[in-house]
Enzyme design. Structure first.
Site, mmCIF file in Angstrom:
data_model
loop_
_atom_site.group_PDB
_atom_site.id
_atom_site.type_symbol
_atom_site.label_atom_id
_atom_site.label_comp_id
_atom_site.label_asym_id
_atom_site.label_seq_id
_atom_site.Cartn_x
_atom_site.Cartn_y
_atom_site.Cartn_z
ATOM 1 C CG HIS A 54 41.703 46.844 46.107
ATOM 2 N ND1 HIS A 54 42.462 46.684 44.970
ATOM 3 C CD2 HIS A 54 41.763 45.665 46.758
ATOM 4 C CE1 HIS A 54 42.934 45.441 44.920
ATOM 5 N NE2 HIS A 54 42.515 44.808 45.991
ATOM 6 C CB ILE A 60 45.675 48.081 42.601
ATOM 7 C CG1 ILE A 60 47.051 48.728 42.793
ATOM 8 C CG2 ILE A 60 45.777 46.850 41.707
ATOM 9 C CD1 ILE A 60 48.014 47.873 43.586
ATOM 10 N N GLY A 63 41.418 42.240 41.232
ATOM 11 C CA GLY A 63 41.444 41.173 40.234
ATOM 12 C C GLY A 63 40.074 40.589 39.956
ATOM 13 C CB VAL A 64 37.179 39.577 42.089
ATOM 14 C CG1 VAL A 64 37.898 38.492 42.870
ATOM 15 C CG2 VAL A 64 37.019 40.814 42.935
ATOM 16 C CD GLU A 68 30.844 40.384 37.072
ATOM 17 O OE1 GLU A 68 29.759 40.685 36.520
ATOM 18 O OE2 GLU A 68 31.056 39.253 37.564
#
Length: 155
Positions: A54, A60, A63-64, A68
């Site tokens: 990623h 990067i 987002g998840v 979290e």
């Protein structure tokens, strides 16, 4: 009356949260004001496994995982603020609302997760939080999320 703010280093965090590498996403929690608010710190490094895919050549933070990290900060805040260290605490997401991503988070960044309790109190099982993740004062992500607090019984 002033309340002394508390903090949690990585050893204390591991006595509160069940998460471990590679899914422990907060290095330190500071400015803990009981179960009301706190600020988590995550040093983002290239050797984290999600950067392998990623994205190759352009790492990067997903987002998840930022969301979290905000939730884990809230969990540590509850653990310290409600005296739940060494209690087999589990906290489950119930929902995530108003989630927005504003900037990329990349290796070398210091991610700060600012969390605040919107609803819930000691002894309760359901909490709602507001979270904002920043890098150098710029908002990277924000969300409201609810969670259920569960203390696992031995046996």
């Amino acid at each position: 009356m002033t309340t002394e703010l508390q903090s949690a280093d990585i050893q204390l965090i591991q006595r509160i949260l069940p998460h471990r590498y590679p899914f422990l996403l907060v290095d330190k929690v500071v400015d803990i004001d009981s179960y009301k608010s706190a600020r988590g710190i995550k040093n983002v490094t290239m050797n984290e496994p999600h950067f392998q895919g990623h994205f190759p050549g352009t790492p990067i933070m997903p987002g998840v995982t930022i969301v979290e990290a905000m939730a884990q900060t809230a969990g540590v805040m509850l653990g310290v603020g409600m005296d739940m260290v060494d209690t087999n605490l589990l906290i489950y997401f119930m929902n995530i609302d108003k989630c927005k991503f504003r900037r990329k988070v990349v290796p070398g960044d210091v991610l700060e997760m600012h969390v605040e309790t919107l609803r819930g109190k000691p002894g309760g099982k359901i909490f709602k939080f507001s979270g904002r993740a920043t890098v150098d004062g710029d908002v990277a992500a924000e969300a409201e999320f609810s969670a259920m607090v569960d203390v696992q019984k031995d046996g």
